[in-house]
Design a protein around this motif. Structure first.
Motif, PDB file in Angstrom:
ATOM      1  N   HIS A 120       0.679  -1.283   0.136  1.00  0.00           N
ATOM      2  CA  HIS A 120       0.149   0.099   0.001  1.00  0.00           C
ATOM      3  C   HIS A 120       0.687   1.305   0.140  1.00  0.00           C
ATOM      4  O   HIS A 120       0.220   2.152   0.092  1.00  0.00           O
ATOM      5  N   VAL A 121       2.021   1.282   0.204  1.00  0.00           N
ATOM      6  CA  VAL A 121       3.118   2.166   0.212  1.00  0.00           C
ATOM      7  C   VAL A 121       3.958   2.443  -1.061  1.00  0.00           C
ATOM      8  O   VAL A 121       4.647   1.534  -1.474  1.00  0.00           O
ATOM      9  N   LEU A 122       4.125   3.682  -1.406  1.00  0.00           N
ATOM     10  CA  LEU A 122       5.142   4.090  -2.302  1.00  0.00           C
ATOM     11  C   LEU A 122       6.280   4.863  -1.893  1.00  0.00           C
ATOM     12  O   LEU A 122       5.901   5.906  -0.912  1.00  0.00           O
ATOM     13  N   VAL A 123       7.522   4.775  -2.472  1.00  0.00           N
ATOM     14  CA  VAL A 123       8.489   5.295  -2.055  1.00  0.00           C
ATOM     15  C   VAL A 123       9.261   6.218  -3.039  1.00  0.00           C
ATOM     16  O   VAL A 123       9.568   5.066  -4.127  1.00  0.00           O
ATOM     17  N   ASN A 124       9.177   7.426  -3.261  1.00  0.00           N
ATOM     18  CA  ASN A 124       9.497   8.149  -4.565  1.00  0.00           C
ATOM     19  C   ASN A 124       8.867   7.615  -5.944  1.00  0.00           C
ATOM     20  O   ASN A 124       9.363   7.331  -7.001  1.00  0.00           O
ATOM     21  N   GLY A 125       7.706   7.382  -5.607  1.00  0.00           N
ATOM     22  CA  GLY A 125       6.710   6.831  -6.521  1.00  0.00           C
ATOM     23  C   GLY A 125       6.715   5.475  -7.119  1.00  0.00           C
ATOM     24  O   GLY A 125       6.004   5.043  -7.921  1.00  0.00           O
ATOM     25  N   LYS A 126       7.551   4.580  -6.358  1.00  0.00           N
ATOM     26  CA  LYS A 126       7.570   3.212  -6.938  1.00  0.00           C
ATOM     27  C   LYS A 126       7.392   2.431  -5.311  1.00  0.00           C
ATOM     28  O   LYS A 126       7.386   2.713  -4.348  1.00  0.00           O
TER      29      LYS A 126
END
Length: 205
Positions: free
Chosen positions: A120-126
Motif C-alpha cells: 500500500h506504500v510508495l517511496v519516490n513513486g515506486k
C-alpha cells in the motif's frame, strides 16, 4: 488489519509501561505483568536484567523486531560514525514501517508493517513492500491511491493520539510526506523513556 492487539498489549504489561501511549493499554488499569503470576513480588533486577529490559522495550516498540534483525541494525550502528546509541535510533526511525507509523498513515506500528508488506506504500513513486526498507533523507513516502480510502488509514488520520515529529513533512490530505532528516533520540516522540545507551552496553559485554 493488524491482528497483534493482544500480543502488543502483552508487551505493555510485561514491561509495566504503556509503550505506545495508547488509551486502551491495560497498563492504564493494572501495571502488573500478564499471566497468573503477574501480581507476584518482583525481585531486584540485576544489571543484566536492566540492560535486557532496555533492549526488549525498544525492540517491542518497533513491532517486536526479531533478534536477528535488531542485531543487524546494531552492527550497522556501530559501523557508522558518531554515537552508536544515536545511530541505532536513527536506523530504527528510518525503517519504512516506522516512517509510515510516524506519518500517521496507520494507527499502530504493527499495522504499519502489514500495510507496507501488502503493497500500500510508495517511496519516490515506486511500490516498496519491505517493512525494514531504510528510507533516505529526501525520500517521499505516500499511500498508494487505491489504498487512501481504507478504514485503517482514515482512522489514523483523524486520531488525536499522536503528533507528527518535526523531522517529517507531511501533507495529511494527500497522505504524502517527506523524510527531512535523521532524528536524534531527543527528536523522537517516545511515550516512554528509551535507553539505547544500555543496549550498547548489553551488546558490548
Amino acid at each position: 488489519m493488524s491482528k497483534r492487539i493482544q500480543a502488543k498489549y502483552k508487551i505493555d504489561r510485561r514491561m509495566g509501561e504503556n509503550l505506545w501511549g495508547r488509551p486502551k493499554s491495560p497498563v492504564n488499569r493494572r501495571e502488573y505483568g500478564p499471566g497468573q503470576h503477574g501480581q507476584g513480588r518482583r525481585g531486584k533486577i540485576s544489571d543484566f536484567g536492566i540492560h535486557l529490559r532496555a533492549k526488549q522495550k525498544l525492540k517491542g516498540y518497533y513491532g517486536n523486531i526479531t533478534e536477528k534483525s535488531f542485531r543487524r541494525l546494531y552492527a550497522e550502528a556501530v559501523r557508522l560514525k558518531g554515537d552508536t546509541s544515536e545511530n541505532l535510533i536513527g536506523l530504527l526511525e528510518r525503517r519504512l514501517d516506522a516512517v509510515v507509523y510516524r506519518m500517521k498513515f496507520v494507527p499502530t506500528v504493527f499495522a504499519a508493517r502489514q500495510f507496507v508488506n501488502h503493497g500500500h506504500v510508495l517511496v519516490n513513486g515506486k511500490k516498496v513492500n519491505i517493512s525494514s526498507y531504510q528510507v533516505k533523507v529526501g525520500d517521499v513516502v505516500e499511500v498508494r491511491e487505491k489504498s487512501k480510502q481504507m478504514a485503517l488509514v482514515l482512522e489514523a488520520a483523524d486520531s488525536p493520539e499522536r503528533d507528527i515529529p518535526e523531522y517529517l513533512d507531511v501533507d495529511q490530505k494527500k497522505l504524502k510526506g517527506t523524510f527531512n532528516n535523521i532524528p536524534n533520540l531527543s527528536d523522537v516522540p517516545y511515550p516512554v523513556v528509551m535507553e539505547p545507551n544500555l543496549i550498547v552496553e548489553f551488546y558490548s559485554r
